[in-house]
Design a protein around this motif. Structure first.
Motif, PDB file in Angstrom:
ATOM      1  N   ASN A   1     -37.919 -20.426 -25.441  1.00 54.96           N
ATOM      2  CA  ASN A   1     -37.667 -21.837 -25.614  1.00 54.96           C
ATOM      3  C   ASN A   1     -38.337 -22.554 -24.444  1.00 54.96           C
ATOM      4  OD1 ASN A   1     -36.014 -24.413 -24.922  1.00 54.96           O
ATOM      5  ND2 ASN A   1     -35.518 -23.968 -27.063  1.00 54.96           N
TER       6      ASN A   1
ATOM      7  N   PHE B   1     -30.208 -25.585 -28.644  1.00 53.14           N
ATOM      8  CA  PHE B   1     -31.568 -25.170 -28.339  1.00 53.14           C
ATOM      9  C   PHE B   1     -31.991 -24.069 -29.306  1.00 53.14           C
ATOM     10  CE2 PHE B   1     -29.600 -26.859 -24.585  1.00 53.14           C
ATOM     11  CZ  PHE B   1     -30.557 -27.752 -24.113  1.00 53.14           C
ATOM     12  N   GLU B   2     -33.071 -24.326 -30.003  1.00 52.26           N
ATOM     13  CA  GLU B   2     -33.590 -23.359 -30.956  1.00 52.26           C
ATOM     14  C   GLU B   2     -34.445 -22.350 -30.198  1.00 52.26           C
ATOM     15  OE1 GLU B   2     -35.074 -23.871 -35.382  1.00 52.26           O
ATOM     16  OE2 GLU B   2     -36.558 -24.634 -33.946  1.00 52.26           O
ATOM     17  N   LEU B   3     -34.030 -21.101 -30.269  1.00 52.75           N
ATOM     18  CA  LEU B   3     -34.792 -20.016 -29.660  1.00 52.75           C
ATOM     19  C   LEU B   3     -35.651 -19.437 -30.771  1.00 52.75           C
ATOM     20  CD1 LEU B   3     -31.904 -18.287 -27.657  1.00 52.75           C
ATOM     21  CD2 LEU B   3     -33.240 -20.305 -27.028  1.00 52.75           C
TER      22      LEU B   3
ATOM     23  N   THR C   1     -35.481 -17.786 -36.013  1.00 54.58           N
ATOM     24  CA  THR C   1     -34.874 -18.534 -34.911  1.00 54.58           C
ATOM     25  C   THR C   1     -33.402 -18.167 -34.776  1.00 54.58           C
ATOM     26  OG1 THR C   1     -34.184 -20.398 -36.296  1.00 54.58           O
ATOM     27  CG2 THR C   1     -36.404 -20.519 -35.343  1.00 54.58           C
TER      28      THR C   1
ATOM     29  N   THR D   1     -29.892 -20.135 -32.527  1.00 56.76           N
ATOM     30  CA  THR D   1     -29.550 -21.328 -31.740  1.00 56.76           C
ATOM     31  C   THR D   1     -28.595 -21.003 -30.610  1.00 56.76           C
ATOM     32  OG1 THR D   1     -29.860 -22.697 -33.708  1.00 56.76           O
ATOM     33  CG2 THR D   1     -28.601 -23.665 -31.908  1.00 56.76           C
TER      34      THR D   1
END
Length: 147
Positions: free
Chosen positions: A99, A122-124, A140, A142
């Motif tokens: 990220n 937060f999108e990983l 993804t 989160t």
């Protein structure tokens, strides 16, 4: 006479030996004189030790990667200000996870630690192209940072 001299020498040697090793029991067990009052520096050091982080203060998560899916051993939710440790395990395929906003790109079996300073979701994302673009972009998980 010779016997008498031998006994006297032996007695003298024993007496001398025992007094040389002497000292009173009180002297041997007496503790050094230490004041019971603490200085401000000592109090500050104790406070720092009490508030310093230990390994248990870190929120640890293991993220497992298979083709086009990330899963975690537990929900990726932490409080703002928390120390976070993420570990990536590739179970199928070759993947990384990252990220930009949080400032990390995580390789498999190389944990990353950071402080979650900002609240939000937060999108990983998988940062290694691992298949067809549609599948790769959907890979993804989160991380939620709460107030």
């Amino acid at each position: 006479m010779m016997k008498f001299l031998g006994v006297m020498l032996l007695t003298g040697s024993l007496t001398l030996g025992l007094t040389a090793c002497g000292g009173t029991e009180e002297e041997e067990t007496k503790a050094p004189d230490v004041s019971e009052e603490t200085t401000p520096q000592q109090e500050e050091a104790v406070e720092e030790t009490a508030t310093s982080e230990s390994p248990s203060d870190i929120e640890e998560f293991t993220i497992t990667a298979t083709n086009w899916t990330f899963t975690s051993d537990k929900e990726l939710t932490v409080k703002k200000g928390s120390k976070v440790k993420l570990t990536l395990v590739n179970e199928e395929g070759v993947h990384t996870i990252g990220n930009e906003e949080l400032g990390f790109d995580l390789n498999a079996n190389e944990p990353v630690e950071f402080t979650a300073d900002t609240a939000g979701e937060f999108e990983l994302i998988c940062s290694t192209i691992c298949g067809a673009m549609d599948d790769h972009e959907a890979m993804t998980i989160t991380l939620k940072v709460t107030e």
